[in-house]
Design an enzyme around this catalytic site. Structure first.
Site, PDB file in Angstrom:
ATOM      1  N   GLY A  28       6.540   2.529  -4.106  1.00 43.26           N
ATOM      2  CA  GLY A  28       7.038   3.120  -5.564  1.00 43.26           C
ATOM      3  C   GLY A  28       7.811   2.084  -6.280  1.00 43.26           C
ATOM      4  O   GLY A  28       8.557   2.439  -6.988  1.00 43.26           O
TER       5      GLY A  28
ATOM      6  N   ASP B 112      -4.343  -3.546 -10.115  1.00 39.37           N
ATOM      7  CA  ASP B 112      -3.799  -3.418  -8.734  1.00 39.37           C
ATOM      8  C   ASP B 112      -4.673  -3.868  -7.795  1.00 39.37           C
ATOM      9  O   ASP B 112      -4.498  -4.651  -6.845  1.00 39.37           O
ATOM     10  CB  ASP B 112      -3.059  -2.247  -8.375  1.00 39.37           C
ATOM     11  CG  ASP B 112      -1.584  -2.255  -9.293  1.00 39.37           C
ATOM     12  OD1 ASP B 112      -1.614  -2.909 -10.288  1.00 39.37           O
ATOM     13  OD2 ASP B 112      -1.000  -1.182  -8.690  1.00 39.37           O
TER      14      ASP B 112
ATOM     15  N   GLY C 116       6.831  -0.542  -7.696  1.00 36.10           N
ATOM     16  CA  GLY C 116       5.909  -1.263  -8.629  1.00 36.10           C
ATOM     17  C   GLY C 116       5.323  -2.468  -8.078  1.00 36.10           C
ATOM     18  O   GLY C 116       4.902  -3.306  -8.798  1.00 36.10           O
ATOM     19  N   LEU C 117       5.203  -2.835  -6.890  1.00 34.53           N
ATOM     20  CA  LEU C 117       4.630  -3.882  -6.013  1.00 34.53           C
ATOM     21  C   LEU C 117       3.106  -3.551  -5.718  1.00 34.53           C
ATOM     22  O   LEU C 117       2.727  -4.397  -4.923  1.00 34.53           O
ATOM     23  CB  LEU C 117       5.662  -4.167  -4.990  1.00 34.53           C
ATOM     24  CG  LEU C 117       6.901  -4.700  -5.330  1.00 34.53           C
ATOM     25  CD1 LEU C 117       7.829  -5.240  -4.159  1.00 34.53           C
ATOM     26  CD2 LEU C 117       6.913  -5.798  -6.428  1.00 34.53           C
TER      27      LEU C 117
ATOM     28  N   PRO D 232       8.507  -2.312  -0.235  1.00 37.25           N
ATOM     29  CA  PRO D 232       8.951  -0.874  -0.455  1.00 37.25           C
ATOM     30  C   PRO D 232       7.833  -0.004  -1.368  1.00 37.25           C
ATOM     31  O   PRO D 232       7.140  -0.633  -2.135  1.00 37.25           O
ATOM     32  CB  PRO D 232      10.206  -0.826  -1.470  1.00 37.25           C
ATOM     33  CG  PRO D 232      10.059  -2.372  -1.849  1.00 37.25           C
ATOM     34  CD  PRO D 232       9.193  -3.224  -1.069  1.00 37.25           C
TER      35      PRO D 232
ATOM     36  N   ALA E 264      -2.326   0.274  -3.861  1.00 33.71           N
ATOM     37  CA  ALA E 264      -3.507  -0.405  -3.944  1.00 33.71           C
ATOM     38  C   ALA E 264      -3.940  -1.366  -2.672  1.00 33.71           C
ATOM     39  O   ALA E 264      -4.681  -1.538  -1.960  1.00 33.71           O
ATOM     40  CB  ALA E 264      -3.431  -1.584  -5.131  1.00 33.71           C
TER      41      ALA E 264
ATOM     42  N   SER F  39       2.039  -1.107  -3.760  1.00 33.07           N
ATOM     43  CA  SER F  39       1.750  -0.549  -2.413  1.00 33.07           C
ATOM     44  C   SER F  39       0.619   0.171  -2.215  1.00 33.07           C
ATOM     45  O   SER F  39      -0.051   0.244  -1.010  1.00 33.07           O
ATOM     46  CB  SER F  39       3.131   0.069  -1.785  1.00 33.07           C
ATOM     47  OG  SER F  39       3.408   1.274  -2.860  1.00 33.07           O
TER      48      SER F  39
HETATM   49  O1  PMV Z   1       3.596   0.719 -10.811  1.00 30.57           O
HETATM   50  P1  PMV Z   1       2.259   0.170 -10.603  1.00 30.57           P
HETATM   51  O2  PMV Z   1       2.692  -1.253  -9.853  1.00 30.57           O
HETATM   52  O3  PMV Z   1       1.545   1.028  -9.775  1.00 30.57           O
HETATM   53  O4  PMV Z   1       1.490  -0.588 -11.767  1.00 30.57           O
HETATM   54  C1  PMV Z   1       1.054   0.308 -12.831  1.00 30.57           C
HETATM   55  C2  PMV Z   1       0.420  -0.388 -13.734  1.00 30.57           C
HETATM   56  C3  PMV Z   1       0.036   0.498 -15.235  1.00 30.57           C
HETATM   57  O5  PMV Z   1      -0.676  -0.224 -15.873  1.00 30.57           O
HETATM   58  C4  PMV Z   1       1.117   1.316 -15.649  1.00 30.57           C
HETATM   59  C5  PMV Z   1      -1.128   1.561 -14.568  1.00 30.57           C
HETATM   60  C6  PMV Z   1      -2.491   0.932 -14.080  1.00 30.57           C
HETATM   61  O6  PMV Z   1      -3.193   1.654 -13.426  1.00 30.57           O
HETATM   62  O7  PMV Z   1      -2.773  -0.155 -14.454  1.00 30.57           O
END
Ligand code: PMV
Length: 335
Positions: free
Chosen positions: A103, A152, A105-106, A101, A110, A108
């Protein structure tokens, strides 16, 4: 000529947000991938299509313009920026297949960025240099998001379990995390750029309070690295059959560090009611540790639950989506 590349998503185990302030972080590549297929275009503009995401867009690379025909533009911005960095502007036909999915936090964005840059280099018959690929992908994320750590993009490129040092060195860790992680994701999407900015603003309002919070997260991450380097999970497995009797055993060191890290993420202001409820449900179902993973404000939690995977999955799936996060040793792949 057709060129295909894929890259994995990731889950952050320790150190999100603090990593943006120069602290170390630990993340693991998961077996959910983004795949990009690049073909020579037949139309005037470069087209991007993703049946998985319900997205169709035309990209005018000469005027840096994105015409959305269907769906949302979020992920397209990363493809557009990658094209501006690694392509000459001639028309292409790009297909995106997504197993994760957006957004949540996995990682996606990157994964899509790394896969796009690799597929483009391969399309242009350029040899792929892994470390410069990771750097280029990080630059794309900075351009699109404003601020981003290299975490990421490094994990998506290299795969496996990665410790990102204070100096942004990518150090692979050799720990056994098979069958021990569950990711629960809320229906609320997190906005990484916005959350990173809100943590910066809180830090600027209360530097004397927030700097130690950020430094403590760094200390947690360094401690977790030591535990993982001693292959904590294998040691745990030895004890597991004989001693583990359920959720009342208490937290393992690794789980306890995750729980402390979660509390500090709350102090940074990135927790939500939904995330909090999932964290507590996971712990109640037997997870040794559970915390927000990624930027927060929506998105996902990660639970460390060796021996309790099914119990934690069931508990989370009653109200939210949850998946077992299988570890991926593979980073970017040209197919
Ligand atoms: O939400 P994600 O999976 O894009 O992770 C962000 C991680 C942060 O440390 C909040 C931002 C970053 O660039 O490392």
């Amino acid at each position: 000529m057709e060129s295909t590349a894929s890259a994995p998503g990731k889950a952050i185990l320790f150190g999100e947000h603090a990593v943006v302030f120069g602290q170390p972080a630990i993340a693991v590549a998961v077996d959910k991938r983004a795949q990009i297929i690049v073909r020579k275009g037949k139309e005037k503009y470069t087209t991007v299509r993703s049946a998985d995401l319900g997205v169709h867009a035309d990209l005018d690379l000469f005027n840096n313009n994105c015409i959305i025909k269907k769906g949302k533009s979020g992920i397209i911005n990363y493809i557009l920026e990658s094209l501006l960095m690694a392509h000459d502007g001639s028309s292409l036909d790009i297909e995106l297949k997504m197993e994760m999915p957006i957004g949540a936090g996995l990682g996606s964005s990157a994964a899509v960025t790394v896969a796009t840059l690799a597929a483009l280099d391969n399309f242009h018959e350029k040899e792929i240099n892994i470390s410069s690929l990771a750097k280029k992908a990080h630059n794309v994320e900075i351009k699109v998001q404003g601020a981003a750590s290299p975490l990421d993009t490094a994990v998506s490129t290299y795969g496996g379990l990665v410790y990102l040092s204070e100096k942004s060195e990518v150090i692979p860790l050799d720990a056994d995390l098979e069958n021990s992680l569950v990711i629960g994701y809320t229906s609320q999407r997190g906005n990484t750029g916005k959350m990173v900015e809100s943590v910066h603003l809180r830090r600027d309002r209360h530097p004397e309070i927030m700097d130690p919070v950020i430094e403590s997260v760094g200390k947690i991450t360094r401690e977790a690295r030591k535990i993982l380097s001693n292959n904590h999970h294998n040691n745990f497995k030895l004890n597991h059959d004989t001693e583990y009797t359920g959720s009342n055993l208490g937290e393992s060191n690794l789980g306890e560090l995750m729980n402390i890290n979660h509390g500090l993420l709350d102090a940074m202001g990135v927790n939500t009611l939904e995330l909090s409820q999932m964290v507590y449900k996971a712990r109640q179902a037997g997870a040794q540790g559970a915390k927000i993973t990624g930027a927060g404000g929506g998105g996902s939690i990660i639970a460390y639950c060796p021996g309790k995977i099914l119990e934690v999955l069931n508990a989370l799936q009653q109200s939210e989506n949850a998946i077992k996060a299988d570890f991926s040793k593979e980073g970017v792949i040209i197919q």
